[in-house]
Design a protein around this motif. Sequence first.
Motif, PDB file in Angstrom:
ATOM      1  N   VAL A 117       0.848  -1.187   0.000  1.00 33.22           N
ATOM      2  CA  VAL A 117       0.000   0.000   0.000  1.00 33.22           C
ATOM      3  C   VAL A 117       0.887   1.241   0.000  1.00 33.22           C
ATOM      4  CG1 VAL A 117      -1.710   1.290   1.328  1.00 33.22           C
ATOM      5  CG2 VAL A 117      -1.846  -1.200   1.219  1.00 33.22           C
ATOM      6  N   ASP A 118       0.638   2.141  -0.942  1.00 33.67           N
ATOM      7  CA  ASP A 118       1.330   3.427  -0.986  1.00 33.67           C
ATOM      8  C   ASP A 118       0.638   4.338   0.019  1.00 33.67           C
ATOM      9  OD1 ASP A 118       2.440   5.895  -1.500  1.00 33.67           O
ATOM     10  OD2 ASP A 118       2.063   5.848  -3.660  1.00 33.67           O
ATOM     11  N   ILE A 119       1.259   4.533   1.177  1.00 35.69           N
ATOM     12  CA  ILE A 119       0.591   5.289   2.235  1.00 35.69           C
ATOM     13  C   ILE A 119       0.459   6.773   1.907  1.00 35.69           C
ATOM     14  CG2 ILE A 119       1.134   3.626   4.030  1.00 35.69           C
ATOM     15  CD1 ILE A 119       3.319   5.474   5.038  1.00 35.69           C
ATOM     16  N   ASP A 120       1.185   7.244   0.903  1.00 34.21           N
ATOM     17  CA  ASP A 120       1.018   8.637   0.478  1.00 34.21           C
ATOM     18  C   ASP A 120      -0.326   8.847  -0.220  1.00 34.21           C
ATOM     19  OD1 ASP A 120       3.483   9.483   1.479  1.00 34.21           O
ATOM     20  OD2 ASP A 120       4.517   8.845  -0.336  1.00 34.21           O
ATOM     21  N   LYS A 121      -0.937   7.764  -0.717  1.00 35.70           N
ATOM     22  CA  LYS A 121      -2.232   7.867  -1.403  1.00 35.70           C
ATOM     23  C   LYS A 121      -3.407   7.602  -0.472  1.00 35.70           C
ATOM     24  CE  LYS A 121      -0.530   6.915  -5.977  1.00 35.70           C
ATOM     25  NZ  LYS A 121      -0.676   6.131  -7.196  1.00 35.70           N
ATOM     26  N   LEU A 122      -3.121   7.242   0.781  1.00 35.19           N
ATOM     27  CA  LEU A 122      -4.184   6.953   1.747  1.00 35.19           C
ATOM     28  C   LEU A 122      -4.849   8.257   2.169  1.00 35.19           C
ATOM     29  CD1 LEU A 122      -5.621   4.912   3.615  1.00 35.19           C
ATOM     30  CD2 LEU A 122      -3.805   5.331   5.269  1.00 35.19           C
ATOM     31  N   SER A 123      -6.129   8.411   1.828  1.00 32.13           N
ATOM     32  CA  SER A 123      -6.825   9.644   2.199  1.00 32.13           C
ATOM     33  C   SER A 123      -7.514   9.497   3.551  1.00 32.13           C
ATOM     34  CB  SER A 123      -7.827  10.047   1.124  1.00 32.13           C
ATOM     35  OG  SER A 123      -8.805   9.036   0.940  1.00 32.13           O
ATOM     36  N   HIS A 124      -8.123   8.328   3.821  1.00 33.26           N
ATOM     37  CA  HIS A 124      -8.737   8.086   5.121  1.00 33.26           C
ATOM     38  C   HIS A 124      -9.069   6.610   5.278  1.00 33.26           C
ATOM     39  CE1 HIS A 124     -12.187   8.822   2.470  1.00 33.26           C
ATOM     40  NE2 HIS A 124     -12.936   8.170   3.335  1.00 33.26           N
ATOM     41  N   ALA A 125      -9.371   6.227   6.510  1.00 40.71           N
ATOM     42  CA  ALA A 125      -9.759   4.853   6.821  1.00 40.71           C
ATOM     43  C   ALA A 125     -10.953   4.908   7.763  1.00 40.71           C
ATOM     44  CB  ALA A 125      -8.599   4.115   7.479  1.00 40.71           C
ATOM     45  N   VAL A 126     -11.875   3.972   7.580  1.00 44.12           N
ATOM     46  CA  VAL A 126     -13.065   3.915   8.428  1.00 44.12           C
ATOM     47  C   VAL A 126     -13.245   2.495   8.959  1.00 44.12           C
ATOM     48  CG1 VAL A 126     -14.275   5.828   7.312  1.00 44.12           C
ATOM     49  CG2 VAL A 126     -14.552   3.527   6.427  1.00 44.12           C
ATOM     50  N   PRO A 127     -13.761   2.354  10.195  1.00 45.56           N
ATOM     51  CA  PRO A 127     -13.984   1.011  10.732  1.00 45.56           C
ATOM     52  C   PRO A 127     -15.090   0.285   9.966  1.00 45.56           C
ATOM     53  CG  PRO A 127     -14.439   2.723  12.397  1.00 45.56           C
ATOM     54  CD  PRO A 127     -14.108   3.415  11.129  1.00 45.56           C
ATOM     55  N   VAL A 128     -14.866  -1.002   9.667  1.00 45.70           N
ATOM     56  CA  VAL A 128     -15.846  -1.824   8.954  1.00 45.70           C
ATOM     57  C   VAL A 128     -15.740  -3.256   9.467  1.00 45.70           C
ATOM     58  CG1 VAL A 128     -16.529  -2.770   6.719  1.00 45.70           C
ATOM     59  CG2 VAL A 128     -15.735  -0.429   6.859  1.00 45.70           C
ATOM     60  N   ASP A 129     -16.804  -3.779  10.081  1.00 46.40           N
ATOM     61  CA  ASP A 129     -16.892  -5.193  10.462  1.00 46.40           C
ATOM     62  C   ASP A 129     -15.645  -5.744  11.152  1.00 46.40           C
ATOM     63  OD1 ASP A 129     -19.460  -5.335   9.377  1.00 46.40           O
ATOM     64  OD2 ASP A 129     -18.672  -5.811   7.390  1.00 46.40           O
ATOM     65  N   GLY A 130     -15.170  -5.111  12.203  1.00 47.90           N
ATOM     66  CA  GLY A 130     -14.019  -5.605  12.938  1.00 47.90           C
ATOM     67  C   GLY A 130     -12.685  -5.314  12.279  1.00 47.90           C
ATOM     68  N   GLY A 131     -12.693  -4.608  11.181  1.00 52.41           N
ATOM     69  CA  GLY A 131     -11.473  -4.223  10.481  1.00 52.41           C
ATOM     70  C   GLY A 131     -11.592  -2.773  10.049  1.00 52.41           C
ATOM     71  N   SER A 132     -10.968  -2.447   8.950  1.00 57.81           N
ATOM     72  CA  SER A 132     -11.021  -1.080   8.433  1.00 57.81           C
ATOM     73  C   SER A 132     -11.093  -1.104   6.916  1.00 57.81           C
ATOM     74  CB  SER A 132      -9.767  -0.295   8.840  1.00 57.81           C
ATOM     75  OG  SER A 132      -9.624  -0.246  10.225  1.00 57.81           O
ATOM     76  N   ARG A 133     -11.659  -0.052   6.348  1.00 60.10           N
ATOM     77  CA  ARG A 133     -11.661   0.141   4.900  1.00 60.10           C
ATOM     78  C   ARG A 133     -10.765   1.341   4.612  1.00 60.10           C
ATOM     79  NH1 ARG A 133     -17.098  -0.452   2.448  1.00 60.10           N
ATOM     80  NH2 ARG A 133     -16.362  -2.593   2.472  1.00 60.10           N
ATOM     81  N   LEU A 134      -9.725   1.095   3.819  1.00 61.59           N
ATOM     82  CA  LEU A 134      -8.790   2.152   3.439  1.00 61.59           C
ATOM     83  C   LEU A 134      -9.254   2.781   2.136  1.00 61.59           C
ATOM     84  CD1 LEU A 134      -5.386   0.315   3.980  1.00 61.59           C
ATOM     85  CD2 LEU A 134      -6.821   1.465   5.654  1.00 61.59           C
ATOM     86  N   HIS A 135      -9.191   4.080   2.055  1.00 62.62           N
ATOM     87  CA  HIS A 135      -9.540   4.802   0.830  1.00 62.62           C
ATOM     88  C   HIS A 135      -8.253   5.348   0.227  1.00 62.62           C
ATOM     89  CE1 HIS A 135     -13.934   4.684   1.347  1.00 62.62           C
ATOM     90  NE2 HIS A 135     -13.592   4.543   2.610  1.00 62.62           N
TER      91      HIS A 135
END
Length: 72
Positions: free
Chosen positions: A16-34
């Motif tokens: 994952v290119d963390i420079d492109k990570l805009s936000h993350a939200v909790p989803v079903d015991g994990g997270s969804r990265l945008h």
Amino acid sequence: MRFVQIETLPDGQALVDIDKLSHAVPVDGGSRLHLGNATLDVPHSLDELANVLAGRERGDDGERSRAGFRLG
């Protein structure tokens, strides 16, 4: 670009290119990265995700953290 290898759902791994990570939200015991127009579901809580992206162990609660210093 700064890449980190991270576990994904279903079971797998991705770079994952963390420079492109805009936000993350909790989803079903994990997270969804945008990441731009793409999303990636990971089995990390937001706290675990912050540790992984910072280069720490996934479950580091700060008690074992060495802040970049080697002890031994």
